[in-house]
Structures are given as C-alpha cells and as structure tokens.
Design a protein around this motif. Structure first.
Motif, short mmCIF file in Angstrom:
data_model
loop_
_atom_site.label_atom_id
_atom_site.label_comp_id
_atom_site.label_asym_id
_atom_site.label_seq_id
_atom_site.Cartn_x
_atom_site.Cartn_y
_atom_site.Cartn_z
N ASN A 111 39.41 41.57 43.22
CA ASN A 111 40.19 40.35 43.47
C ASN A 111 39.92 39.81 44.87
O ASN A 111 39.81 38.60 45.07
CB ASN A 111 41.68 40.59 43.27
CG ASN A 111 42.03 40.74 41.81
OD1 ASN A 111 41.31 40.26 40.93
ND2 ASN A 111 43.14 41.40 41.52
N GLU A 112 39.82 40.69 45.85
CA GLU A 112 39.54 40.26 47.22
C GLU A 112 38.15 39.63 47.31
O GLU A 112 37.96 38.63 48.00
CB GLU A 112 39.67 41.44 48.18
CG GLU A 112 41.10 41.85 48.42
CD GLU A 112 41.22 43.01 49.41
OE1 GLU A 112 40.29 43.22 50.22
OE2 GLU A 112 42.26 43.68 49.35
N ILE A 113 37.18 40.21 46.63
CA ILE A 113 35.82 39.66 46.62
C ILE A 113 35.83 38.28 45.98
O ILE A 113 35.19 37.33 46.49
CB ILE A 113 34.84 40.62 45.90
CG1 ILE A 113 34.65 41.88 46.75
CG2 ILE A 113 33.51 39.93 45.63
CD1 ILE A 113 33.88 42.98 46.07
N LYS A 114 36.54 38.13 44.87
CA LYS A 114 36.63 36.82 44.19
C LYS A 114 37.26 35.78 45.11
O LYS A 114 36.85 34.63 45.14
CB LYS A 114 37.44 36.94 42.90
CG LYS A 114 36.71 37.63 41.78
CD LYS A 114 37.61 37.77 40.56
CE LYS A 114 36.92 38.61 39.48
NZ LYS A 114 37.81 38.85 38.34
N ASN A 115 38.28 36.19 45.85
CA ASN A 115 38.97 35.27 46.75
C ASN A 115 38.08 34.86 47.92
O ASN A 115 38.27 33.77 48.50
CB ASN A 115 40.26 35.88 47.26
CG ASN A 115 41.32 35.99 46.18
OD1 ASN A 115 41.28 35.27 45.20
ND2 ASN A 115 42.25 36.90 46.37
N LEU A 116 37.13 35.71 48.30
CA LEU A 116 36.23 35.38 49.40
C LEU A 116 35.18 34.36 49.00
O LEU A 116 34.63 33.68 49.85
CB LEU A 116 35.55 36.65 49.91
CG LEU A 116 36.43 37.64 50.67
CD1 LEU A 116 35.66 38.91 50.97
CD2 LEU A 116 37.00 37.02 51.94
N ARG A 117 34.90 34.26 47.72
CA ARG A 117 33.86 33.35 47.23
C ARG A 117 34.30 31.94 47.22
O ARG A 117 35.02 31.22 47.33
CB ARG A 117 33.41 33.74 45.84
CG ARG A 117 32.69 35.06 45.86
CD ARG A 117 32.21 35.41 44.50
NE ARG A 117 31.62 36.74 44.54
CZ ARG A 117 31.26 37.41 43.50
NH1 ARG A 117 31.38 36.92 42.30
NH2 ARG A 117 30.74 38.60 43.62
#
Length: 121
Positions: free
Chosen positions: A115-121
């Motif tokens: 989820n954190e990776i998705k939010n960084l994109r």
C-alpha cells in the motif's frame, strides 16, 4: 489428579518451581533471565499456562538441566511414553501457533508495504 490422568502443565510447573529454587533463583531473577514477566513465570509454576518449546529450551539452558527433568514424576514406562507423546503434541501445536502468528504478521506487513509503494506512485 488421578493415576491415569497426568496434568502436564501442573507437573511441569511443580518441577520448574522446585528446580528454580534448587538453582537459587527467585521468580524475579529467573523471569529476567528468561525475558518473561514474573507473572508469566508464576503462571507457569502454578500450571495455569504452559511453556512454548523455545521457552522450555531457554529454561533448560538457564537452569542447566535436561528437558526430562521438567516432566519427571516417577512414572511407569507406559505413563512416560504417554506423557512424552502429549508433550510432543503440545509443543508441536505451540510451534504451529507461533508459525501462524508470524506468517499473519508478515502478510500484514507485506500488505502495508504494498500500500505504501502504491501511494508513492
């Protein structure tokens, strides 16, 4: 406790308390060495809780004893066989429970990281 039924946690607790005292440890001292609370150690000694395989190993190392000493009761060979089968089963269940908890925690962490990776994109 009858002759046919062995209360493993109680037997373990009574032996743990006896061996702790023979080794000269107070509950506070031993619980600190085992990295558990004094309350947890007290519950182990009264038989209201049972130790995990890793804690049994740590107890044996700390008290410089063999695991069998925690389960001795002057048993017949048949009773000993049944007792150790129950102990092995309890330890296996404990290990499975611990493994399941760790796997659940890893899955949750993995979801959070995704989820954190998705939010960084």
């Amino acid at each position: 406790m009858t002759d046919n039924v062995i209360n493993i946690p109680k037997l373990f607790g009574e032996n743990l308390q006896k061996l702790r005292k023979q080794s000269g440890f107070t509950q506070d001292q031993l619980s600190e060495k085992l990295e558990i609370s004094q309350k947890h150690l007290s519950m182990l000694e009264t038989g209201t809780q049972f130790a995990s395989a890793s804690l049994i190993s740590k107890i044996c190392e700390t008290l410089n004893i063999e695991p069998a000493e925690l389960f001795e009761r002057g048993l017949s060979e048949n009773q000993s066989t049944k007792l150790f089968a129950k102990i092995a089963n309890a330890m296996e269940l404990s290990l499975k429970r611990d493994r399941d908890i760790i796997l659940d925690e890893l899955k949750n962490e993995s979801r959070l990281i995704s989820n954190e990776i998705k939010n960084l994109r």
